[in-house]
Design an enzyme around this catalytic site. Structure first.
Site, short mmCIF file in Angstrom:
data_model
loop_
_atom_site.label_atom_id
_atom_site.label_comp_id
_atom_site.label_asym_id
_atom_site.label_seq_id
_atom_site.Cartn_x
_atom_site.Cartn_y
_atom_site.Cartn_z
CG HIS A 78 -3.36 -3.50 3.45
ND1 HIS A 78 -2.38 -2.87 4.17
CD2 HIS A 78 -4.03 -2.52 2.80
CE1 HIS A 78 -2.44 -1.56 3.98
NE2 HIS A 78 -3.44 -1.33 3.15
CB CYS B 2 -0.98 -0.05 1.17
SG CYS B 2 -2.34 1.14 1.00
CD GLU C 124 -0.67 -5.35 5.98
OE1 GLU C 124 -1.15 -4.19 6.05
OE2 GLU C 124 -0.35 -5.88 4.90
#
Length: 225
Positions: A202, A85, A204
């Site tokens: 994302h 990002c 994560e």
């Protein structure tokens, strides 16, 4: 392996990255950008957030932080580097990867789950998947539209450096499945070598089963292992 998650003023996904990496068995620590990279860094994450408030262009100011000279040198030496990002924007502004990320087609910040089709499964970042697999990851950005000139885009494709494209649940790459207007529905790419990758979604945030959503992002993070 010890991965350094570089924290800039305005980063907000650094803790998420550390926890998600721990989940896949990778040691990680947050590193304040002014302190430079630790000597034992064996991997680097440029996390999401709003470094320097996204003034000028998203990632532009962080790209001029002295630590990025160390990141570029480490990348050239073969150290794995992942930009997510805002980290992808920093990577682009730092010329770790080609192209640029600019204002979404909607001209709005978008936070939603999206589908990605795996385009190249023969990289450390995609080894957990098969080519053509569809995974689900969240996005959260206002400047996520990938832009690159036609010739450079064709070179990316010819070199098999497109990692992911936005698609629908069945893997169809269509304009309707493109959340931000990215050229060619591109969601993630490689640098000149496969040890460097950037993506706007994302991984994560899709790595912890207890959060109740997708865990498809674990495969990307396993690239460090």
């Amino acid at each position: 392996m010890t991965v350094s998650v570089v924290q800039f003023g305005g980063s907000n996904c650094d803790r998420d990255a550390v926890r998600a990496l721990d989940r896949v068995g990778v040691d990680a620590e947050r590193v304040w950008h002014e302190d430079g990279l630790p000597a034992d860094s064996e991997g680097i994450v440029l996390p999401g957030g709003f470094s320097y408030g996204d003034y000028l262009r998203a990632g532009a100011m962080a790209a001029h932080s002295p630590v990025m000279d160390e990141v570029r040198a480490a990348a050239e030496d073969g150290t794995p580097v992942l930009g997510v990002c805002n980290g992808a924007q920093i990577g682009s502004e730092s010329r770790l990867t080609p192209g640029a990320f600019t204002t979404n087609r909607s001209a709005r910040f978008q936070c939603e789950d999206v589908y990605l089709r795996v385009e190249n499964a023969e990289t450390p970042w995609t080894d957990a998947y098969d080519e053509g697999d569809v995974i689900e990851l969240p996005i959260a950005h206002g400047e996520g539209r990938f832009e690159i000139d036609d010739a450079a885009y064709e070179q990316l494709v010819d070199d098999d450096r497109v990692l992911f494209r936005y698609c629908d649940a069945d893997g169809n790459v269509t304009d309707a499945a493109n959340p931000n207007g990215s050229k060619g529905n591109v969601a993630g790419i490689l640098g000149e070598r496969e040890n460097v990758a950037v993506l706007m979604p994302h991984p994560e945030r899709a790595a912890l089963a207890e959060l109740g959503g997708s865990t498809d992002g674990q495969g990307v993070l396993e690239g460090f292992a």
